[in-house]
Enzyme design. Structure first.
Site, PDB file in Angstrom:
ATOM      1  N   CYS A 157       0.831  -1.203   0.000  1.00 53.33           N
ATOM      2  CA  CYS A 157       0.000   0.000   0.000  1.00 53.33           C
ATOM      3  C   CYS A 157       0.872   1.262   0.000  1.00 53.33           C
ATOM      4  O   CYS A 157       1.441   1.614  -1.041  1.00 53.33           O
ATOM      5  CB  CYS A 157      -0.958  -0.029   1.188  1.00 53.33           C
ATOM      6  SG  CYS A 157      -2.300   1.180   1.080  1.00 53.33           S
TER       7      CYS A 157
ATOM      8  N   HIS B 275      -3.551  -5.325   0.454  1.00 54.24           N
ATOM      9  CA  HIS B 275      -2.970  -5.805   1.713  1.00 54.24           C
ATOM     10  C   HIS B 275      -3.081  -7.334   1.756  1.00 54.24           C
ATOM     11  O   HIS B 275      -4.039  -7.873   2.334  1.00 54.24           O
ATOM     12  CB  HIS B 275      -3.698  -5.198   2.912  1.00 54.24           C
ATOM     13  CG  HIS B 275      -3.458  -3.743   3.111  1.00 54.24           C
ATOM     14  ND1 HIS B 275      -2.526  -3.252   4.004  1.00 54.24           N
ATOM     15  CD2 HIS B 275      -4.026  -2.657   2.519  1.00 54.24           C
ATOM     16  CE1 HIS B 275      -2.534  -1.927   3.963  1.00 54.24           C
ATOM     17  NE2 HIS B 275      -3.433  -1.541   3.070  1.00 54.24           N
TER      18      HIS B 275
ATOM     19  N   GLU C 292      -1.650  -9.448   3.535  1.00 54.37           N
ATOM     20  CA  GLU C 292      -1.510 -10.046   4.873  1.00 54.37           C
ATOM     21  C   GLU C 292      -2.842 -10.428   5.489  1.00 54.37           C
ATOM     22  O   GLU C 292      -2.922 -11.317   6.341  1.00 54.37           O
ATOM     23  CB  GLU C 292      -0.777  -9.087   5.814  1.00 54.37           C
ATOM     24  CG  GLU C 292      -1.475  -7.781   6.107  1.00 54.37           C
ATOM     25  CD  GLU C 292      -1.093  -6.657   5.151  1.00 54.37           C
ATOM     26  OE1 GLU C 292      -1.353  -5.481   5.473  1.00 54.37           O
ATOM     27  OE2 GLU C 292      -0.533  -6.960   4.082  1.00 54.37           O
TER      28      GLU C 292
END
Length: 602
Positions: A416, A544, A546
């Protein structure tokens, strides 16, 4: 429907989220469909505007819900997808009640905490507990990653509810009262209360003290709830005599007291709970029929994962250059994703937390020791990660770190804001645009490389981001991430959370200079994935990844970073692309501390 309420006593932050997730894992091991709800008593509508220093990471769901970070634990442990309504806040409840009052739904009655607020809480819990849950399928039968596919939704059998805060907090009183009523309505065969409490061990006495737990349980009972299970949390193992003392003073049987000391990894928590008979307890409590000794079979992967974590020998180091590095929970999912990837390549993870501002020249002038220590850690790290964030503090330091990684061929992953900083650095130092900046940091910048999204309304910060699950299309197949993802139909689906994006007017200049945007959104106007050709691993992603990482299914961009940092990326790519590679090998089947697990389907 069975309900399990998890409450906390003495202090907050004692691991209710991990306990709740682990209970759900055990129940799932019995073959039941499990969902989870997190209740946060704060008045905020959601977690979208929280400072990471205030409450840790803001976790993002597929539907765009910005929620408490504990929902990330639930998704990772249970491998399911949750909804924004799985996070209940006082703000949401009061907002709903006030909306009903304005519509006249209460027929002119005086709106009160009891019964209107408490009824709304119970209705919300019952409604959300019955929402179908889906399990994401990370890979297809042909070995390709098809992140758009998922199993059909199934209505849960059991709902685990975590009540945030500590028993006795004034903010949580309406919720405790709601569950007092709720427990009576559902009956003891359908409702279980698990109380997690701290057992301190003062150095002056050298023994665990049960008095705080006794007081906490007494207060819980005074509010109308009686614990069916007490999970005694401690730093060190608890003696049997302490367990019997808790049983005696808190009016529960000894087998209803679970001793849980700190573990080498959170992957061991479900195993510890299993060893203390929780499966048998829930089977008896809820009158559930289960196969003999099911945990030996279903929890096998967890056990292998925990054992492999404990015996890792070789270390790999990652420099995490961010803005909120003083609190690890600020990057909870990032750290989890790094750990999942490090376990996959059988390396012990070492993270150097570096404040971006510590790398800047101003720090060198005012605090040279901090400056040189930060640069020393960056230079000796095997790889560099620049995660997402907001605001201008530390941006110049992040850009300097990215420049170092690009020039020194240090593996780099930008998430990001980290991706946007990589584009700014490239414009400044390769294209010669010395005034290149982001509109977020400088709205009046002469050369805006990163600009505000056209649809962004800056008048209201809440709910104005591009957030949630979005589609990314690979436009170049000769890229590292394409080879790692191996996507079906050249598409992957990841979660986003941002207001700014790469200026599309810069696209031609950037790509001619060597920065390739290999992934774009469906409009082909938003840059999603960036790579540099002449570099072992220089990758930036606008999303993102994750948020969708799992212990047994690591996030692909993070896995690529760790593989490149361990100088194993080429070997790994060769193995997964080889027609004779062992497709039966998964993340739970490797014992060698020097091997790399191939993430493919069976």
């Amino acid at each position: 429907m069975k309900y399990i309420l998890v409450t906390g006593g003495v202090i907050s932050g004692i691991g209710k989220g991990v306990v709740s997730s682990s209970i759900g894992t055990l129940l799932k091991s019995m073959g039941f469909i499990v969902t989870a709800i997190k209740i946060d008593p704060y008045i905020n509508i959601d977690a979208s505007l929280f400072s990471p220093y205030e409450h840790g990471e803001v976790f993002v769901l597929d539907d765009g819900g910005e929620v408490d970070l504990d929902l990330g634990n639930y998704e990772r442990f249970l491998d399911i997808k949750l909804h924004r309504d799985n996070n209940i806040t006082t703000g949401k409840i009061y907002q709903k009640v006030i909306e009903k009052e304005r519509l006249g739904d209460y027929l002119g009655k005086t709106v009160q905490i009891i019964p209107h607020i408490t009824n709304e809480i119970q209705e919300w819990v019952e409604r959300v507990a019955q929402l179908p849950v889906t399990e994401p399928l990370a890979v297809c039968d042909d070995g390709s990653n098809n992140l758009s596919d998922e199993s059909s939704g199934q209505v849960p059998d059991i709902c685990v509810i975590e009540l945030g805060g500590t028993i006795g907090d004034i903010e949580g009183m309406p919720f405790v009262e709601s569950f007092r009523q709720f427990a009576r309505k559902k009956g003891p065969e359908n409702f279980c209360c698990v109380h997690v409490s701290l057992l301190p061990k003062p150095k002056s006495t050298g023994e665990h003290k049960t008095k705080p737990t006794q007081v906490s349980v007494k207060e819980l009972r005074a509010l109308g709830l009686s614990p069916d299970l007490i999970v005694a949390r401690s730093e060190e193992p608890i003696d049997q005599s302490i367990k019997e003392k808790i049983s005696n003073y808190c009016h529960v049987d000894p087998d209803q007291v679970i001793c849980l000391c700190d573990q080498a990894s959170i992957y061991r928590v479900p195993l510890v709970l299993d060893q203390q008979g929780l499966i048998e307890y829930f089977s008896k409590k809820f009158n559930l029929s289960i196969e003999p000794d099911p945990s030996r079979k279903f929890l096998h992967k967890w056990r292998r994962l925990a054992e492999r974590h404990d015996r890792l020998l070789k270390t790999i180091s990652i420099a995490l250059v961010g803005k909120y590095t003083k609190l690890e929970d600020s990057y909870a999912s990032v750290i989890k994703a790094l750990n999942h990837a490090s376990l996959t390549i059988n390396r012990k993870l070492q993270i150097f937390y570096i404040e971006g501002s510590s790398l800047e020249e101003t720090t060198k002038q005012h605090n040279p020791s901090e400056y040189y220590e930060a640069w020393q850690q960056l230079c000796k790290a095997d790889g560099l990660l620049v995660p997402g964030g907001f605001g201008g503090r530390g941006i110049e330091g992040k850009i300097l770190a990215i420049e170092h990684a690009r020039q020194k061929k240090q593996p780099f992953l930008g998430i990001c804001l980290g991706f946007q900083c990589a584009v700014i650095e490239f414009c400044r130092n390769v294209l010669g645009m010395t005034n290149a900046e982001s509109q977020e940091q400088n709205p009046d910048a002469k050369e805006k490389v990163v600009v505000e999204m056209p649809e962004h309304n800056g008048g209201n910060l809440g709910g104005t981001m591009r957030v949630g699950r979005r589609e990314t299309i690979f436009v170049h197949k000769d890229s590292i991430l394409y080879r790692l993802y191996n996507p079906k139909n050249d598409r992957v689906y990841e979660r986003h959370r941002h207001r700014y994006e790469v200026n599309i007017d810069m696209l031609d200049r950037l790509e001619k200079a060597g920065m390739r945007f290999v992934g774009k959104d469906t409009t082909m106007l938003r840059m999603e994935i960036m790579e540099l050709r002449d570099h072992p691993y220089f990758v930036g992603v606008q999303f993102h990844p994750e948020y969708t990482s799992r212990p047994l299914k690591p996030s692909i961009p993070y896995l690529g970073l760790l593989l490149a940092s361990a100088q194993k990326l080429d070997t790994y790519l060769a193995r997964i692309e080889s027609p004779i590679s062992n497709s039966d090998n998964d993340v739970s089947d490797s014992d060698s501390t020097d091997s790399i697990v191939v993430v493919k389907s069976k």
